[in-house]
Design a protein around this motif. Structure first.
Motif, PDB file in Angstrom:
ATOM      1  N   GLY A   1      -4.887   3.616   1.858  1.00  0.00           N
ATOM      2  CA  GLY A   1      -3.774   4.351   1.277  1.00  0.00           C
ATOM      3  C   GLY A   1      -3.060   5.269   2.236  1.00  0.00           C
ATOM      4  N   SER A   2      -3.409   5.211   3.537  1.00  0.00           N
ATOM      5  CA  SER A   2      -2.761   6.037   4.559  1.00  0.00           C
ATOM      6  C   SER A   2      -2.721   5.253   5.863  1.00  0.00           C
TER       7      SER A   2
ATOM      8  N   ASP B   1       0.821  -1.216   0.000  1.00  0.00           N
ATOM      9  CA  ASP B   1       0.000   0.000   0.000  1.00  0.00           C
ATOM     10  C   ASP B   1       0.853   1.262   0.000  1.00  0.00           C
TER      11      ASP B   1
ATOM     12  N   ALA C   1      -2.031  14.029   2.689  1.00  0.00           N
ATOM     13  CA  ALA C   1      -3.109  13.436   3.484  1.00  0.00           C
ATOM     14  C   ALA C   1      -4.430  13.488   2.728  1.00  0.00           C
ATOM     15  N   PRO C   2      -5.281  12.493   2.924  1.00  0.00           N
ATOM     16  CA  PRO C   2      -6.566  12.471   2.212  1.00  0.00           C
ATOM     17  C   PRO C   2      -7.425  13.702   2.440  1.00  0.00           C
TER      18      PRO C   2
ATOM     19  N   ARG D   1      -7.682   4.718   6.964  1.00  0.00           N
ATOM     20  CA  ARG D   1      -8.012   5.241   5.629  1.00  0.00           C
ATOM     21  C   ARG D   1      -7.233   4.455   4.593  1.00  0.00           C
TER      22      ARG D   1
ATOM     23  N   ARG E   1      -6.365  -5.171   5.984  1.00  0.00           N
ATOM     24  CA  ARG E   1      -6.371  -3.793   6.487  1.00  0.00           C
ATOM     25  C   ARG E   1      -7.285  -3.700   7.700  1.00  0.00           C
TER      26      ARG E   1
ATOM     27  N   GLY F   1      -2.140  10.125  -0.314  1.00  0.00           N
ATOM     28  CA  GLY F   1      -2.041   9.277   0.868  1.00  0.00           C
ATOM     29  C   GLY F   1      -0.746   9.524   1.600  1.00  0.00           C
TER      30      GLY F   1
ATOM     31  N   TYR G   1       1.774   8.074   5.089  1.00  0.00           N
ATOM     32  CA  TYR G   1       2.041   7.068   6.118  1.00  0.00           C
ATOM     33  C   TYR G   1       3.090   7.588   7.086  1.00  0.00           C
TER      34      TYR G   1
ATOM     35  N   LEU H   1      -5.149   9.800   9.325  1.00  0.00           N
ATOM     36  CA  LEU H   1      -4.559   8.744   8.495  1.00  0.00           C
ATOM     37  C   LEU H   1      -4.998   7.321   8.870  1.00  0.00           C
TER      38      LEU H   1
ATOM     39  N   ALA I   1       1.447   6.130  -1.953  1.00  0.00           N
ATOM     40  CA  ALA I   1       1.418   7.300  -1.081  1.00  0.00           C
ATOM     41  C   ALA I   1       2.204   8.466  -1.665  1.00  0.00           C
TER      42      ALA I   1
END
Length: 706
Positions: A331-332, A159, A288-289, A329, A551, A295, A297, A326, A163
């Motif tokens: 992708g984060s 994933d 960040a979304p 979510r 996830r 994305g 991390y 994050l 990002a």
């Protein structure tokens, strides 16, 4: 000869490999397999892993120390009889807790499970812990109190590739798990790789040329830096306020706990410029979304965790991730990069002092009842929580402490902190039993040594840094009279009058499934057949029809209220801080060529030739002040001891810092100097920073340091 699909024996990336047995007994050739974590790659250690199977000094028969003080060969029956008789005598005189067990994060799930059961059912001792206390305990403590569960990465490693930003705090994955670097390419392309490290490590260098930022704080100040990053997010309107309102228990507490950590204050503490702190926040927030980014991390490693405030430092990372919305979510998120090969599975099934299988608390009455039923004992017969690793070691051989110790999958005389004290405590024991594959530093001190199988000689399961359960498969027969650790547990338990310990890893895994059922780390739906068919099962897997859980947190957090919990934290200095006689920081870490205590990799010619000895990285300014050149000896002295080693002059370390790798033993073991001060929550020792005096070492007439 059949090709065998398995996984690398080293780190928690668990790179997929194929082994091809060759004509030489016990030998194999290795090829990488395409797999989501390693994408067909291997590091130098993985390519040379087969060499460890056939090292010249491989342990192949049991050894017992004779009256002359030397280890001599014996039979399995004689060794098991001797150990069982000594255990019976010691426990009759001093009680069940007179015997202790120390495990390792490299053991298969089956061995880790059986070790915990052996300690509590056969030995009936509370004194069991493992070297994961030196590795993952701070991250585990922080994620448990924030999220209600501990899985290193609560998402697949792959994933990360999508990002726009990745913040690495205290992790040098370019050297510790090189194939993982491929998953950072998306962040690098976006200029979003952010690395926090007091050294300009191989990973920090990945931020060069516009690929991101290297934040180079004073050792031991990561927590202050993270508080400042979170302060900027909250004070400059960059937070995900909807996420905080809907999925976090107390956003106001997060604001209050970081309000006083403005970047200029953090600059004075950490040495990281306030402008760089603000720039890092804007890079992270843009990804960040909540701001429409690709994305983001936040990932931690041992550099952040191996401190007496490691739990709080990881908590600060989690709080920063919560502020940005994050966790949970797609992708984060926040995650911890597990180090040891089975560092994740090893802490889930009962070799930790306060845990039962399935990541259950040993103090939970329901957990005790469930596991006791599987084990065929009464709940009241199970011991309560025991001592953590360092506290257990410090109690060995004392008036009220254990008189005997079993060691499986750990090399304490290299890997534990404050080694002079460790050596003293091991020498004070009346019985030291070590199971190992080579004569490690700890094995050479033992009264009894059992030769045990290693990766390509055994079946079992491992759990990667993602919580993905994997199959380890036998490729070659073990040499000589080598047996599994399972045989040690079963042989001694039978002699103690406690039958029922299987030596078949498949049978042990079936029992593990039942014991873990309903726990946080629920493996009950995982079968070897399912793993053999696809190897895509992430725990928890509560039944055989369940697809696994790649996830976590998408629908909530496994806390009492379903929300993530804010835990306020604040910065404090390292336990052994700088003083007039020790004005620099000692930092330890890993090298590309070696792994953990080095007992295996130092025996591989290619790796040993590449990095044959310990050294100290020293900044050019310090070298000039000391009047030393590259390769010249320096003496390092801390409150616990001193050592002499060659200097490597490099601008990659801060002028206030000296770096030493920890893979070497004997006089080259840097853990002679490190501090065993403990984190109050995780009981993690403070390996990563202590005050050190650095001086030029005088050479005697023979050229040897005086």
């Amino acid at each position: 000869m059949t090709a065998i699909a398995t996984h690398c024996p080293y780190c928690a990336l668990q790179c997929a490999t194929t082994l091809h047995p060759v004509s030489r007994p016990g030998a194999v050739e290795v090829q990488p397999r395409d797999f989501p974590t390693n994408r067909g790659g291997l590091c130098r250690k993985g390519w040379t892993a087969p060499d460890v199977l056939t090292v010249p000094d491989r342990l192949t028969v049991p050894l017992v120390r004779n009256a002359a003080g030397e280890l001599e060969e014996t039979t399995w029956d004689a060794a098991l009889d001797f150990v069982a008789a000594r255990i019976t005598s010691l426990q009759a005189a001093h009680g069940h807790d007179a015997v202790a067990v120390f495990g390792g994060g490299g053991l298969t799930n089956e061995k880790a499970y059986a070790l915990g059961k052996f300690a509590r059912v056969a030995l009936r001792t509370a004194n069991v812990d493992y070297n994961g206390r030196f590795c993952m305990s701070s991250a585990a403590a922080a994620t448990n109190r924030a999220f209600g569960i501990d899985r290193g990465l609560p998402f697949p490693l792959a994933d990360l590739g999508g990002a726009g930003a990745v913040l690495l705090v205290g992790s040098n994955i370019a050297e510790t798990m090189p194939p993982a670097v491929a998953h950072l390419q998306g962040a690098r392309d976006a200029g979003g790789l952010l690395v926090v490290d007091p050294r300009h490590s191989a990973t920090a260098s990945l931020t060069d040329d516009g690929a991101g930022l290297h934040l180079q704080p004073t050792p031991g100040t990561d927590l202050a830096l993270l508080l400042a990053l979170t302060h900027v997010v909250l004070q400059e309107g960059l937070a995900d306020t909807a996420f905080l309102a809907e999925r976090v228990d107390d956003a106001d507490l997060l604001i209050r706990s970081t309000a006083s950590w403005w970047p200029e204050r953090a600059e004075r503490v950490t040495g990281v410029p306030a402008a760089t702190i603000r720039q890092a926040v804007r890079v992270l927030a843009a990804a960040a979304p909540v701001h429409g980014g690709a994305g983001a991390y936040i990932l931690t490693g041992r550099g952040a965790e191996q401190h007496s405030k490691g739990t709080d430092t990881v908590t600060a990372c989690i709080n920063l991730a919560l502020a940005l919305g994050l966790p949970g979510r797609l992708g984060s998120g926040y995650g911890c990069i597990t180090g040891q090969g089975n560092g994740q599975g090893g802490r889930e099934h009962g070799q930790k002092a306060d845990q039962l299988p399935g990541y259950r608390s040993i103090e939970d009455p329901a957990a005790r009842s469930h596991v006791a039923e599987v084990w065929g004992v009464r709940p009241e017969e199970l011991p309560r929580s025991g001592k953590s690793a360092v506290e257990l070691i410090n109690s060995l051989g004392t008036a009220d402490g254990p008189k005997a110790l079993f060691v499986h999958g750990s090399n304490l005389l290299v890997s534990a902190p404050n080694l002079a004290s460790v050596r003293e405590r091991l020498n004070a024991l009346e019985l030291l039993v070590v199971a190992d594959v080579v004569p490690s530093e700890t094995a050479l001190l033992a009264d009894v040594v059992f030769p045990v199988t290693q990766w390509a000689e055994e079946d079992g399961t491992m759990t990667s840094l993602e919580g993905r359960v994997l199959r380890r498969r036998t490729a070659v027969a073990a040499p000589g009279e080598v047996r599994s650790d399972l045989a040690v547990f079963a042989g001694i338990a039978e002699r103690l009058g406690v039958p029922g310990f299987s030596t078949d890893p498949a049978e042990v895994f079936e029992e593990l499934r039942r014991a873990s059922a309903g726990g946080k780390a629920d493996y009950s739906g995982i079968t070897w057949e399912r793993l053999d068919a696809g190897e895509e099962l992430f725990w928890p897997v509560p039944d055989e029809g369940h697809p696994g859980t790649p996830r976590l947190f998408a629908d909530g957090f496994p806390t009492a209220d379903g929300r993530a919990h804010v835990v306020p934290v604040d910065h404090r200095p390292v336990a052994d801080d700088l003083n007039g006689s020790a004005p620099m920081y000692l930092v330890t870490g890993r090298l590309l060529q070696h792994y953990q205590s080095g007992a295996q990799t130092r025996r591989v010619p290619e790796l040993a030739e590449a990095e044959p000895e310990v050294y100290a990285e020293v900044h050019p300014r310090v070298a000039a002040q000391l009047g030393i050149g590259d390769g010249r000896p320096v003496r390092l002295r801390t409150a616990r001891g001193s050592m002499v080693l060659p200097a490597r002059i490099t601008p990659d370390v801060r002028p206030d810092t000296v770096f030493v790798p920890f893979h070497f033993g004997g006089a080259e073991a840097v853990n002679e100097l490190t501090n065993d001060a403990l984190d109050p929550v995780s009981r993690m020792p403070e390996f990563k920073a202590c005050a050190v005096q650095v001086t030029a070492a005088e050479l005697g007439a023979t050229g040897v340091p005086a």
